[in-house]
Write a protein that holds these residues in place. Structure first.
Motif, PDB file in Angstrom:
ATOM      1  N   VAL A  11      10.498  -7.575  31.388  1.00 51.87           N
ATOM      2  CA  VAL A  11      11.055  -8.370  30.291  1.00 51.87           C
ATOM      3  C   VAL A  11      12.472  -8.822  30.609  1.00 51.87           C
ATOM      4  N   SER A  12      13.286  -7.920  31.159  1.00 52.68           N
ATOM      5  CA  SER A  12      14.657  -8.317  31.493  1.00 52.68           C
ATOM      6  C   SER A  12      14.660  -9.382  32.589  1.00 52.68           C
ATOM      7  N   SER A  13      13.739  -9.277  33.512  1.00 53.90           N
ATOM      8  CA  SER A  13      13.616 -10.285  34.566  1.00 53.90           C
ATOM      9  C   SER A  13      13.206 -11.638  33.992  1.00 53.90           C
ATOM     10  N   LEU A  14      12.262 -11.639  33.083  1.00 55.02           N
ATOM     11  CA  LEU A  14      11.824 -12.886  32.451  1.00 55.02           C
ATOM     12  C   LEU A  14      12.941 -13.530  31.632  1.00 55.02           C
ATOM     13  N   LYS A  15      13.745 -12.713  30.952  1.00 60.62           N
ATOM     14  CA  LYS A  15      14.884 -13.244  30.191  1.00 60.62           C
ATOM     15  C   LYS A  15      15.901 -13.885  31.130  1.00 60.62           C
ATOM     16  N   LEU A  16      16.135 -13.251  32.270  1.00 61.28           N
ATOM     17  CA  LEU A  16      17.058 -13.800  33.251  1.00 61.28           C
ATOM     18  C   LEU A  16      16.535 -15.123  33.797  1.00 61.28           C
ATOM     19  N   ILE A  17      15.261 -15.179  34.113  1.00 61.70           N
ATOM     20  CA  ILE A  17      14.651 -16.413  34.622  1.00 61.70           C
ATOM     21  C   ILE A  17      14.727 -17.510  33.570  1.00 61.70           C
ATOM     22  N   GLN A  18      14.471 -17.172  32.312  1.00 62.93           N
ATOM     23  CA  GLN A  18      14.542 -18.156  31.233  1.00 62.93           C
ATOM     24  C   GLN A  18      15.949 -18.727  31.112  1.00 62.93           C
ATOM     25  N   GLU A  19      16.953 -17.884  31.183  1.00 66.26           N
ATOM     26  CA  GLU A  19      18.344 -18.346  31.116  1.00 66.26           C
ATOM     27  C   GLU A  19      18.672 -19.232  32.315  1.00 66.26           C
ATOM     28  N   GLY A  20      18.190 -18.847  33.498  1.00 62.75           N
ATOM     29  CA  GLY A  20      18.421 -19.642  34.701  1.00 62.75           C
ATOM     30  C   GLY A  20      17.790 -21.017  34.608  1.00 62.75           C
ATOM     31  N   ILE A  21      16.590 -21.091  34.056  1.00 67.65           N
ATOM     32  CA  ILE A  21      15.926 -22.389  33.878  1.00 67.65           C
ATOM     33  C   ILE A  21      16.707 -23.240  32.878  1.00 67.65           C
ATOM     34  N   GLY A  22      17.210 -22.627  31.824  1.00 67.47           N
ATOM     35  CA  GLY A  22      18.015 -23.359  30.841  1.00 67.47           C
ATOM     36  C   GLY A  22      19.282 -23.932  31.457  1.00 67.47           C
ATOM     37  N   ILE A  23      19.960 -23.122  32.263  1.00 67.56           N
ATOM     38  CA  ILE A  23      21.186 -23.585  32.935  1.00 67.56           C
ATOM     39  C   ILE A  23      20.849 -24.705  33.914  1.00 67.56           C
TER      40      ILE A  23
END
Length: 90
Positions: A11-23
């Protein structure tokens, strides 16, 4: 590693990936905006007792191309000089 630990890491990895895609999408959307500075996500691994617990965002940083900034400053200075000389000679 327990199942809940593995799920929390995922879950923490997916949240990080989601933030990276947003940026990244923000960087792409603003690529032609004057003065926009590219951003990137900085991350670190979370380890407890020698067991990986996931990742976390440490910061979101903006990167500036120093050479480009220097070139813009030099060109702006040259333009100012030309305007002053034009006014003087008129």
């Amino acid at each position: 590693m327990s199942l809940s630990t593995a799920l929390n890491a995922a879950v923490s990895s997916l949240k990080l990936i989601q933030e990276g895609i947003g940026i990244s999408s923000n960087n792409i959307a603003n690529i032609s905006t004057p003065g926009y500075i590219k951003q990137s996500v900085n991350q670190t691994a979370v380890v407890a007792g020698g067991v990986g617990q996931g990742v976390e965002i440490t910061s979101i940083s903006a990167s500036v191309d120093a050479q480009l900034l220097r070139s813009m400053r030099d060109q702006s200075s040259d333009l100012g000089k030309s305007i002053v000389l034009e006014t003087y000679f008129d």
